[in-house]
Design a protein around this motif. Sequence first.
Motif: not given
Length: 139
Positions: A11-26
Motif C-alpha cells: 500500500m505504499t508508493d515505494k513501487h513507482i520505480p518498479a512500476l516504471d520498469a514494468a511499464a517500459e517492458l510491457a
Amino acid sequence: MFKNILLPVDMTDKHIPALDAAAELAKQSGGEIVLLHVIEVIPGLALEQERGFYGRLEKAAQGHLGKLGAQLKQLGIHWRAEAVYGNRGAEVVRFAAATGVDLIVLTSPRPDPSNLGASWGSLSHKISFTCQCPVLLVK
C-alpha cells in the motif's frame, strides 16, 4: 518477450520505480501488467470470522491498485488488478505459477556494502529464489 508481467505491490508508493520498469517492458512487448496485492491473513484473525476487517483491507487495496493502474492506462498499457489473501511470499510464487507469468518485477532494498547479508532475508529475495520464472529486482 515478456507478455505477462507480475508486479506485486503493497500500500505504499515505494513501487513507482518498479512500476516504471514494468511499464517500459510491457510497452516494448505489447504485454500486460498484473498488479497484485496480497492481504496478509493475521494469525488468530480468521478470514471467515473477520469478514468486515478483511473487507476494508481489500477495498483499500483495490483503490490503491486502481491508482497505479490509472498510471499504466495513461501510458496505453494493458493492466489488471488482483487482490488475494494469504502469506505474501507464498502467494506471489503461487499466483505466478498458476497464471503463467513470464516475469515478476519486484521492488528490492538496496544492499548495504558494509553488511552484504542484511538484504538476503528480504521478501523480494525470497520470492526471487523460489519462483520458477525470471525476476527483475528494482532497487
